[in-house]
Design a protein around this motif. Structure first.
Motif, PDB file in Angstrom:
ATOM      1  N   ALA A   1       0.835  -1.207   0.000  1.00  0.00           N
ATOM      2  CA  ALA A   1       0.000   0.000   0.000  1.00  0.00           C
ATOM      3  C   ALA A   1       0.865   1.251   0.000  1.00  0.00           C
ATOM      4  O   ALA A   1       0.624   2.189  -0.770  1.00  0.00           O
ATOM      5  N   VAL A   2       1.883   1.281   0.857  1.00  0.00           N
ATOM      6  CA  VAL A   2       2.758   2.449   0.932  1.00  0.00           C
ATOM      7  C   VAL A   2       3.465   2.677  -0.400  1.00  0.00           C
ATOM      8  O   VAL A   2       3.541   3.804  -0.903  1.00  0.00           O
ATOM      9  N   THR A   3       3.987   1.612  -0.978  1.00  0.00           N
ATOM     10  CA  THR A   3       4.724   1.735  -2.236  1.00  0.00           C
ATOM     11  C   THR A   3       3.825   2.237  -3.360  1.00  0.00           C
ATOM     12  O   THR A   3       4.205   3.129  -4.132  1.00  0.00           O
ATOM     13  N   LEU A   4       2.624   1.679  -3.477  1.00  0.00           N
ATOM     14  CA  LEU A   4       1.733   2.067  -4.567  1.00  0.00           C
ATOM     15  C   LEU A   4       1.144   3.465  -4.361  1.00  0.00           C
ATOM     16  O   LEU A   4       0.910   4.195  -5.328  1.00  0.00           O
ATOM     17  N   ILE A   5       0.895   3.847  -3.108  1.00  0.00           N
ATOM     18  CA  ILE A   5       0.435   5.213  -2.839  1.00  0.00           C
ATOM     19  C   ILE A   5       1.523   6.208  -3.212  1.00  0.00           C
ATOM     20  O   ILE A   5       1.262   7.262  -3.821  1.00  0.00           O
ATOM     21  N   TYR A   6       2.769   5.864  -2.847  1.00  0.00           N
ATOM     22  CA  TYR A   6       3.893   6.725  -3.236  1.00  0.00           C
ATOM     23  C   TYR A   6       3.962   6.842  -4.760  1.00  0.00           C
ATOM     24  O   TYR A   6       4.159   7.933  -5.303  1.00  0.00           O
ATOM     25  N   ALA A   7       3.803   5.713  -5.451  1.00  0.00           N
ATOM     26  CA  ALA A   7       3.871   5.720  -6.911  1.00  0.00           C
ATOM     27  C   ALA A   7       2.791   6.618  -7.504  1.00  0.00           C
ATOM     28  O   ALA A   7       3.041   7.345  -8.482  1.00  0.00           O
ATOM     29  N   ALA A   8       1.593   6.598  -6.924  1.00  0.00           N
ATOM     30  CA  ALA A   8       0.509   7.443  -7.431  1.00  0.00           C
ATOM     31  C   ALA A   8       0.842   8.924  -7.254  1.00  0.00           C
ATOM     32  O   ALA A   8       0.684   9.735  -8.175  1.00  0.00           O
ATOM     33  N   PHE A   9       1.316   9.279  -6.070  1.00  0.00           N
ATOM     34  CA  PHE A   9       1.683  10.683  -5.819  1.00  0.00           C
ATOM     35  C   PHE A   9       2.834  11.117  -6.730  1.00  0.00           C
ATOM     36  O   PHE A   9       2.806  12.203  -7.317  1.00  0.00           O
ATOM     37  N   GLU A  10       3.860  10.267  -6.825  1.00  0.00           N
ATOM     38  CA  GLU A  10       5.013  10.634  -7.637  1.00  0.00           C
ATOM     39  C   GLU A  10       4.672  10.694  -9.117  1.00  0.00           C
ATOM     40  O   GLU A  10       5.283  11.446  -9.873  1.00  0.00           O
ATOM     41  N   GLY A  11       3.693   9.908  -9.539  1.00  0.00           N
ATOM     42  CA  GLY A  11       3.251   9.990 -10.927  1.00  0.00           C
ATOM     43  C   GLY A  11       2.686  11.364 -11.236  1.00  0.00           C
ATOM     44  O   GLY A  11       2.993  11.961 -12.275  1.00  0.00           O
ATOM     45  N   LEU A  12       1.862  11.883 -10.325  1.00  0.00           N
ATOM     46  CA  LEU A  12       1.319  13.233 -10.505  1.00  0.00           C
ATOM     47  C   LEU A  12       2.445  14.262 -10.535  1.00  0.00           C
ATOM     48  O   LEU A  12       2.436  15.189 -11.357  1.00  0.00           O
ATOM     49  N   PHE A  13       3.419  14.093  -9.633  1.00  0.00           N
ATOM     50  CA  PHE A  13       4.542  15.027  -9.591  1.00  0.00           C
ATOM     51  C   PHE A  13       5.376  14.960 -10.860  1.00  0.00           C
ATOM     52  O   PHE A  13       5.725  15.995 -11.445  1.00  0.00           O
ATOM     53  N   VAL A  14       5.705  13.759 -11.311  1.00  0.00           N
ATOM     54  CA  VAL A  14       6.542  13.594 -12.499  1.00  0.00           C
ATOM     55  C   VAL A  14       5.848  14.177 -13.730  1.00  0.00           C
ATOM     56  O   VAL A  14       6.476  14.849 -14.558  1.00  0.00           O
ATOM     57  N   GLY A  15       4.544  13.934 -13.862  1.00  0.00           N
ATOM     58  CA  GLY A  15       3.821  14.484 -14.994  1.00  0.00           C
ATOM     59  C   GLY A  15       3.841  16.002 -14.998  1.00  0.00           C
ATOM     60  O   GLY A  15       4.071  16.633 -16.039  1.00  0.00           O
ATOM     61  N   GLY A  16       3.634  16.610 -13.826  1.00  0.00           N
ATOM     62  CA  GLY A  16       3.619  18.066 -13.750  1.00  0.00           C
ATOM     63  C   GLY A  16       4.991  18.682 -13.941  1.00  0.00           C
ATOM     64  O   GLY A  16       5.129  19.696 -14.637  1.00  0.00           O
ATOM     65  N   ILE A  17       6.006  18.073 -13.328  1.00  0.00           N
ATOM     66  CA  ILE A  17       7.344  18.640 -13.442  1.00  0.00           C
ATOM     67  C   ILE A  17       7.868  18.495 -14.866  1.00  0.00           C
ATOM     68  O   ILE A  17       8.671  19.308 -15.338  1.00  0.00           O
ATOM     69  N   SER A  18       7.405  17.465 -15.564  1.00  0.00           N
ATOM     70  CA  SER A  18       7.792  17.304 -16.967  1.00  0.00           C
ATOM     71  C   SER A  18       7.222  18.429 -17.810  1.00  0.00           C
ATOM     72  O   SER A  18       7.879  18.935 -18.731  1.00  0.00           O
ATOM     73  N   VAL A  19       5.992  18.831 -17.502  1.00  0.00           N
ATOM     74  CA  VAL A  19       5.366  19.952 -18.208  1.00  0.00           C
ATOM     75  C   VAL A  19       6.142  21.242 -17.961  1.00  0.00           C
ATOM     76  O   VAL A  19       6.426  22.015 -18.875  1.00  0.00           O
ATOM     77  N   ILE A  20       6.533  21.455 -16.692  1.00  0.00           N
ATOM     78  CA  ILE A  20       7.222  22.694 -16.328  1.00  0.00           C
ATOM     79  C   ILE A  20       8.580  22.788 -17.012  1.00  0.00           C
ATOM     80  O   ILE A  20       8.921  23.809 -17.637  1.00  0.00           O
ATOM     81  N   PHE A  21       9.386  21.750 -16.895  1.00  0.00           N
ATOM     82  CA  PHE A  21      10.750  21.807 -17.423  1.00  0.00           C
ATOM     83  C   PHE A  21      10.803  21.725 -18.942  1.00  0.00           C
ATOM     84  O   PHE A  21      11.718  22.266 -19.558  1.00  0.00           O
ATOM     85  N   SER A  22       9.843  21.040 -19.553  1.00  0.00           N
ATOM     86  CA  SER A  22       9.881  20.888 -21.007  1.00  0.00           C
ATOM     87  C   SER A  22       9.235  22.059 -21.731  1.00  0.00           C
ATOM     88  O   SER A  22       9.463  22.249 -22.933  1.00  0.00           O
ATOM     89  N   GLY A  23       8.401  22.831 -21.025  1.00  0.00           N
ATOM     90  CA  GLY A  23       7.714  23.939 -21.669  1.00  0.00           C
ATOM     91  C   GLY A  23       6.519  23.498 -22.491  1.00  0.00           C
ATOM     92  O   GLY A  23       6.030  24.263 -23.323  1.00  0.00           O
ATOM     93  N   ALA A  24       6.020  22.291 -22.257  1.00  0.00           N
ATOM     94  CA  ALA A  24       4.896  21.786 -23.049  1.00  0.00           C
ATOM     95  C   ALA A  24       3.654  22.641 -22.882  1.00  0.00           C
ATOM     96  O   ALA A  24       2.871  22.814 -23.812  1.00  0.00           O
ATOM     97  N   VAL A  25       3.471  23.212 -21.693  1.00  0.00           N
ATOM     98  CA  VAL A  25       2.252  23.966 -21.425  1.00  0.00           C
ATOM     99  C   VAL A  25       2.196  25.273 -22.207  1.00  0.00           C
ATOM    100  O   VAL A  25       1.133  25.864 -22.390  1.00  0.00           O
ATOM    101  N   VAL A  26       3.349  25.737 -22.702  1.00  0.00           N
ATOM    102  CA  VAL A  26       3.357  26.966 -23.505  1.00  0.00           C
ATOM    103  C   VAL A  26       3.584  26.663 -24.980  1.00  0.00           C
ATOM    104  O   VAL A  26       3.944  27.539 -25.754  1.00  0.00           O
ATOM    105  N   GLY A  27       3.424  25.402 -25.357  1.00  0.00           N
ATOM    106  CA  GLY A  27       3.454  25.033 -26.758  1.00  0.00           C
ATOM    107  C   GLY A  27       4.826  24.849 -27.358  1.00  0.00           C
ATOM    108  O   GLY A  27       5.006  25.048 -28.561  1.00  0.00           O
TER     109      GLY A  27
END
Length: 276
Positions: free
Chosen positions: A113-139
């Motif tokens: 449970a702990v491992t999979l909950i961590y994975a869910a939270f980190e998935g949200l973080f990784v997706g968002g940080i990828s948007v920020i660093f890659s500039g995808a949100v500004v095209g």
């Protein structure tokens, strides 16, 4: 079995499984057909069999699968609702940190449970940080290429360090772990100091894309790569000691922590060279 990774370090201190012989705690070893089973001698419970490499691979694969799935979800949300995606990114970062602390200091050894909950939270973080660093949100047209390069770099470093460990090119000794732990603590102190400096003065020397920031990211990437060696060593020793199979979830958690850190630092470094 000490490790610079706090998750692995707590796992290696867990009891249950050291030096198993032909019989484990009064039970026949897994795979041994006891001719006296059913005549008063208990048989080994199925959930306490020794951990194997296959357990580590399967549990790590499931953990990474959850991270990737939630990262794709948050990345997709960012294309339509950037505000919500950034909120989920913050929730993922804070939730992931809390989950790791619970798993490390709350004695949640090998908790799925702990491992999979961590994975869910980190998935949200990784997706968002990828948007920020890659500039995808500004095209940015090359955002996908940048993320792809970061993923390839992360996989390459992981496989490279696995090869280094298996060949014994670098020996993981107690002294090695102490030095690496000291370096990680130093990096953490610098990062926290830089954060406070940015909050109170606006200066951000370790993350502004300048030469000092590039050097700091390279140091972080190097330490993350070396951390894989201690992760592999701790997992290998637990397998050899016959730790319970559920401990594979803890190994998966430790590897996921290092992988996420490595991916984030590689993506950040690539964004520096692109001028973002």
């Amino acid at each position: 079995m000490r490790s610079s990774n706090p998750v692995m370090n707590s796992l290696s201190g867990a009891k249950g499984g050291a030096q198993r012989g032909a019989y484990q705690a009064g039970y026949p070893q897994q795979g041994y057909q006891d001719p006296y089973a059913g005549y008063g001698r208990p048989v080994a419970p199925t959930d306490d069999r020794p951990m194997t490499v296959d357990d580590v691979v399967s549990k790590t694969g499931m953990t990474l699968g959850v991270i990737i799935l939630l990262a794709l979800v948050n990345f997709g949300i960012s294309l339509f609702n950037p505000g919500l995606a950034m909120l989920l990114t913050v929730v993922g970062a804070i939730g992931g940190l809390i989950t790791v602390l619970v798993g490390t200091f709350g004695k949640k050894y090998g908790s799925a449970a702990v491992t999979l909950i961590y994975a869910a939270f980190e998935g949200l973080f990784v997706g968002g940080i990828s948007v920020i660093f890659s500039g995808a949100v500004v095209g940015e047209s090359d955002a996908g290429a940048l993320i792809g390069q970061a993923i390839l770099g992360t996989v390459g470093v992981f496989l490279g360090m696995l090869f280094v460990y298996k060949t014994g090119a670098v020996k993981v000794t107690p002294k090695f772990n102490r030095i690496l732990t000291g370096a990680l603590v130093g990096v953490l102190v610098l990062a926290l100091g830089n954060l406070l400096l940015a909050l109170f003065t606006g200066a951000n020397p370790l993350r502004d894309g300048g030469m000092l920031a590039i050097i700091f990211s390279l140091v972080c990437i190097g330490l993350a790569a070396l951390s894989f060696l201690t992760d592999f060593d701790a997992a290998d020793k637990m397998i050899r000691a016959g730790a319970p199979s559920k401990m594979a979830w803890g190994v998966a958690l430790g590897l996921a922590v290092t992988l996420v850190w490595l991916y984030t630092e590689i993506l950040r470094l690539l964004s520096y060279f692109r001028g973002d």
